[in-house]
Design a protein around this motif. Sequence first.
Motif, mmCIF file in Angstrom:
data_model
loop_
_atom_site.group_PDB
_atom_site.id
_atom_site.type_symbol
_atom_site.label_atom_id
_atom_site.label_comp_id
_atom_site.label_asym_id
_atom_site.label_seq_id
_atom_site.Cartn_x
_atom_site.Cartn_y
_atom_site.Cartn_z
ATOM 1 N N TYR A 56 4.853 -9.117 -4.392
ATOM 2 C CA TYR A 56 4.421 -9.999 -3.318
ATOM 3 C C TYR A 56 3.432 -11.065 -3.772
ATOM 4 C CZ TYR A 56 6.510 -7.253 0.478
ATOM 5 O OH TYR A 56 7.387 -6.636 1.330
ATOM 6 N N ALA A 112 3.214 -5.588 11.514
ATOM 7 C CA ALA A 112 3.247 -4.443 12.423
ATOM 8 C C ALA A 112 1.953 -3.646 12.385
ATOM 9 C CB ALA A 112 4.432 -3.544 12.079
ATOM 10 N N ARG A 113 1.313 -3.613 11.255
ATOM 11 C CA ARG A 113 0.098 -2.822 11.103
ATOM 12 C C ARG A 113 -1.169 -3.681 11.085
ATOM 13 N NH1 ARG A 113 0.252 2.371 9.346
ATOM 14 N NH2 ARG A 113 -1.484 2.099 7.875
ATOM 15 N N ASP A 119 5.800 -10.946 6.018
ATOM 16 C CA ASP A 119 6.426 -9.623 5.981
ATOM 17 C C ASP A 119 6.183 -8.837 7.274
ATOM 18 O OD1 ASP A 119 7.575 -7.578 3.759
ATOM 19 O OD2 ASP A 119 6.297 -6.523 5.188
ATOM 20 N N PRO A 120 7.222 -8.226 7.851
ATOM 21 C CA PRO A 120 7.061 -7.500 9.121
ATOM 22 C C PRO A 120 6.202 -6.249 9.021
ATOM 23 C CG PRO A 120 9.279 -7.188 8.239
ATOM 24 C CD PRO A 120 8.631 -8.245 7.408
ATOM 25 N N GLN A 121 6.129 -5.609 7.843
ATOM 26 C CA GLN A 121 5.294 -4.417 7.699
ATOM 27 C C GLN A 121 3.819 -4.780 7.799
ATOM 28 O OE1 GLN A 121 6.144 -1.318 7.646
ATOM 29 N NE2 GLN A 121 4.199 -0.347 7.112
ATOM 30 N N PHE A 122 3.423 -5.855 7.131
ATOM 31 C CA PHE A 122 2.047 -6.346 7.245
ATOM 32 C C PHE A 122 1.727 -6.680 8.697
ATOM 33 C CE2 PHE A 122 2.637 -6.783 2.754
ATOM 34 C CZ PHE A 122 1.387 -6.859 2.168
#
Length: 400
Positions: free
Chosen positions: A320, A333-334, A328-331
């Motif tokens: 990255y 979402a959290r 990024d969707p993971q970053f």
Amino acid sequence: MIAGGGQAGALDGIRVIEMGQLIAGPFCGQLLGDMGAEVIKIEPPGKGDPMRDWGRGEYRLWWEVVARNKKSVSANLRVPEGQELARKLIAKADILIENFRPGTLEKWGLSPETLHAENPGLIIVRVSGYGQTGPYSDRAGFGGIGEAMGGWRNIVGDPDRPPSRMGVSIGDSLAATYGCMGALAALHHRDKTGEGQVVDSALYEAVLQVMESLVPDYSIMGYVRERSGSFLPGIAPSNVYPCKDGDYLIGANQDSVFGRLCEAMGEPELASDPRYVDHIARGRHQIELDARIADWTRGHTIDEVEALMIKHSIPAGRVYTPADMLEDPQFAARDAIVDVPHPKWNGLKMQNAFPRLSKTPSAIRSIAPQIVGQDNEAIYGSLLGLGSEQLAELAARNVI
């Protein structure tokens, strides 16, 4: 309030005096502040902590991260009146952080013995290059020196080149993290006994702590780890491999995972090949195995390889950049990266506070102090009872 849902952090009610500068001491203060402690940073009058001017590019943004969740007071610790102000603040604190050269506190009349006489429950976190004792203790020591002495630098980089460094100040951050960990352990001890103590965190020892079996390998076998570039000798396959449009990291060194990688590559027979049949065999043939996997990944895009890795449950991931993180969707979402409303920097984003606590979340509750000593009146007034005339007089004499 920037993040955290308005809940108090785990260290709410704990007061920290931070006397350190640059990275190691301030990063320890950042961690404690993220967890909810009140962190009062003492800066020299005028320019303050040199970190205010550190950074890359046109702007200086490092300060915004390392000084978040802190208040700033100014005090000239080189004069008796400034030392007396610090002593009075420390008497009302739970934790003191300092990362000066050993002996500096003592020279200023702020030795642990003196401070504990007035505040027996005080926890003093002392971060230094070599620790508070030993023949090297009075030497100057920055993070890179600790990385070299602790064994890190010698094994980082390509074997045909000089030792490399990471792109971050890992030695400082590790020593600060161990200082924070020690402070939390000392708080638990104080809860049971009422006793404060000194936490002695040395840069080289913090690095040494994460060096795995480097010393035992040498003491028993005479084996010396050497620089190996992007892989660990004997751990295969686990490397960064080239795709059509960039690099991709795959970690499939466990036997069952390697079998799934062979399936993903369309070569299931490799899993039973004597050269690759188990961890030891793959370690012996690591270079040729990496070359074989690289030949395969070169024929695919990152998206194509990633889809196969997910389908076959293989640990893998993109390498990255900041742009990747923000998309990024993971970053997202959290809330790993958060927007920080700021009067000066429109659109400021930075890493959130970690780790995550379910009941008392850490958070970025306030931005870094923008002016040296901006909290002088509030802190010196409320904690020490100094009035505006007294503060003005101290300022006129360059004490604050």
